[in-house]
Scaffold this motif. Structure first.
Motif, PDB file in Angstrom:
ATOM      1  N   PRO A  44       8.098  -2.066 -16.929  1.00 17.92           N
ATOM      2  CA  PRO A  44       8.279  -1.007 -15.938  1.00 17.92           C
ATOM      3  C   PRO A  44       7.075  -0.804 -15.027  1.00 17.92           C
ATOM      4  O   PRO A  44       7.221  -0.382 -13.896  1.00 17.92           O
ATOM      5  N   GLU A  45       5.868  -1.108 -15.504  1.00 13.92           N
ATOM      6  CA  GLU A  45       4.681  -0.907 -14.675  1.00 13.92           C
ATOM      7  C   GLU A  45       4.468  -2.028 -13.657  1.00 13.92           C
ATOM      8  O   GLU A  45       3.609  -1.943 -12.797  1.00 13.92           O
ATOM      9  N   CYS A  46       5.281  -3.073 -13.728  1.00 16.93           N
ATOM     10  CA  CYS A  46       5.190  -4.170 -12.781  1.00 16.93           C
ATOM     11  C   CYS A  46       5.797  -3.752 -11.444  1.00 16.93           C
ATOM     12  O   CYS A  46       6.863  -3.142 -11.398  1.00 16.93           O
ATOM     13  N   SER A  47       5.127  -4.109 -10.373  1.00 17.69           N
ATOM     14  CA  SER A  47       5.550  -3.676  -9.037  1.00 17.69           C
ATOM     15  C   SER A  47       6.310  -4.749  -8.261  1.00 17.69           C
ATOM     16  O   SER A  47       6.286  -4.766  -7.043  1.00 17.69           O
ATOM     17  N   TRP A  48       6.994  -5.640  -8.957  1.00 14.17           N
ATOM     18  CA  TRP A  48       7.661  -6.745  -8.278  1.00 14.17           C
ATOM     19  C   TRP A  48       8.660  -6.253  -7.229  1.00 14.17           C
ATOM     20  O   TRP A  48       8.725  -6.790  -6.127  1.00 14.17           O
ATOM     21  N   GLU A  49       9.451  -5.218  -7.580  1.00 15.30           N
ATOM     22  CA  GLU A  49      10.489  -4.758  -6.663  1.00 15.30           C
ATOM     23  C   GLU A  49       9.881  -4.140  -5.407  1.00 15.30           C
ATOM     24  O   GLU A  49      10.390  -4.330  -4.305  1.00 15.30           O
ATOM     25  N   LEU A  50       8.794  -3.438  -5.558  1.00 13.54           N
ATOM     26  CA  LEU A  50       8.095  -2.840  -4.418  1.00 13.54           C
ATOM     27  C   LEU A  50       7.607  -3.927  -3.459  1.00 13.54           C
ATOM     28  O   LEU A  50       7.779  -3.821  -2.239  1.00 13.54           O
ATOM     29  N   VAL A  51       7.024  -4.987  -3.996  1.00 12.79           N
ATOM     30  CA  VAL A  51       6.524  -6.094  -3.174  1.00 12.79           C
ATOM     31  C   VAL A  51       7.683  -6.778  -2.449  1.00 12.79           C
ATOM     32  O   VAL A  51       7.628  -7.006  -1.237  1.00 12.79           O
ATOM     33  N   ASP A 101      -3.984  -9.350   7.510  1.00  8.65           N
ATOM     34  CA  ASP A 101      -4.953  -9.166   6.424  1.00  8.65           C
ATOM     35  C   ASP A 101      -4.591  -7.994   5.533  1.00  8.65           C
ATOM     36  O   ASP A 101      -4.790  -8.032   4.334  1.00  8.65           O
ATOM     37  N   GLY A 102      -4.083  -6.941   6.123  1.00  9.24           N
ATOM     38  CA  GLY A 102      -3.688  -5.791   5.318  1.00  9.24           C
ATOM     39  C   GLY A 102      -4.851  -4.951   4.862  1.00  9.24           C
ATOM     40  O   GLY A 102      -4.997  -4.684   3.676  1.00  9.24           O
ATOM     41  N   ALA A 103      -5.671  -4.533   5.796  1.00  9.96           N
ATOM     42  CA  ALA A 103      -6.789  -3.652   5.443  1.00  9.96           C
ATOM     43  C   ALA A 103      -6.251  -2.281   5.045  1.00  9.96           C
ATOM     44  O   ALA A 103      -5.229  -1.828   5.566  1.00  9.96           O
ATOM     45  N   TRP A 121       1.057  -4.674   4.169  1.00 12.14           N
ATOM     46  CA  TRP A 121       0.385  -5.926   3.851  1.00 12.14           C
ATOM     47  C   TRP A 121      -0.782  -5.725   2.907  1.00 12.14           C
ATOM     48  O   TRP A 121      -1.084  -6.601   2.095  1.00 12.14           O
ATOM     49  N   PHE A 122      -1.434  -4.572   2.964  1.00 13.69           N
ATOM     50  CA  PHE A 122      -2.486  -4.275   1.986  1.00 13.69           C
ATOM     51  C   PHE A 122      -1.873  -4.215   0.585  1.00 13.69           C
ATOM     52  O   PHE A 122      -2.387  -4.798  -0.366  1.00 13.69           O
ATOM     53  N   LEU A 123      -0.743  -3.549   0.478  1.00 18.41           N
ATOM     54  CA  LEU A 123      -0.033  -3.435  -0.793  1.00 18.41           C
ATOM     55  C   LEU A 123       0.413  -4.810  -1.289  1.00 18.41           C
ATOM     56  O   LEU A 123       0.181  -5.172  -2.445  1.00 18.41           O
ATOM     57  N   ILE A 124       1.040  -5.582  -0.408  1.00 18.16           N
ATOM     58  CA  ILE A 124       1.525  -6.911  -0.784  1.00 18.16           C
ATOM     59  C   ILE A 124       0.372  -7.777  -1.279  1.00 18.16           C
ATOM     60  O   ILE A 124       0.448  -8.387  -2.348  1.00 18.16           O
ATOM     61  N   ARG A 125      -0.707  -7.816  -0.521  1.00 17.70           N
ATOM     62  CA  ARG A 125      -1.847  -8.664  -0.896  1.00 17.70           C
ATOM     63  C   ARG A 125      -2.523  -8.199  -2.184  1.00 17.70           C
ATOM     64  O   ARG A 125      -3.005  -9.006  -2.965  1.00 17.70           O
TER      65      ARG A 125
END
Length: 154
Positions: A44-51, A101-103, A121-125
């Protein structure tokens, strides 16, 4: 949506999505149902769906400019400790030929000056590894790996 369990135990899901927020949402719900049915639930703590949702929504908004009728092909490969995801679309290329870059956004501003977006992009990276993008003729390909273990670096 097509699903198969490979001999090495990898669970592969492939689906084609229309370039609408509604289809993105329906697809994510469908993926979660298939994972539950298959017994392949990431922690559940994995953020795969968010990404995955963030990338798909970026494709809808930027590559297809919020126009329906664009094709997105999504392939997810669930291994024991990693998820490898490939996104393919036929929309506009990334402006600079590579993902931003996703600053992190500056939150030390007044409430009315807080940014409405720019966190994606900051979140994704920060939640992925092995991020790669290329433009091939008329298509964009983005691939990334998401750790599925509980020691995710966020």
């Amino acid at each position: 949506m097509h699903a198969e369990r490979l001999e090495d135990g990898v669970f592969v899901l492939t689906c084609e999505i229309d370039s609408t927020p509604d289809d993105v949402s329906k697809t994510l719900h469908g993926i979660n149902r298939m994972l539950a049915d298959e017994g392949t639930q990431p922690p559940p703590e994995c953020s795969w769906e968010l990404v995955v949702a963030e990338v798909l929504n970026n494709i809808v908004e930027h590559a297809y400019q919020d126009r329906p009728g664009g094709r997105i092909i999504l392939t997810l490969r669930f291994k024991t400790d990693r998820l490898t995801v490939e996104f393919k679309d036929f929309g506009r290329p990334m402006p600079s030929g590579s993902p931003p870059d996703g600053a992190p956004a500056d939150l030390e501003v007044s409430t009315e000056d807080l940014p409405e977006g720019g966190f994606g992009w900051f979140l994704i990276r920060s939640l992925t590894e092995d991020l790669a993008y290329c433009r091939e003729k008329d298509s964009n390909r983005l691939s990334l790996t998401i750790p599925l273990t509980s020691d995710i670096q966020a």
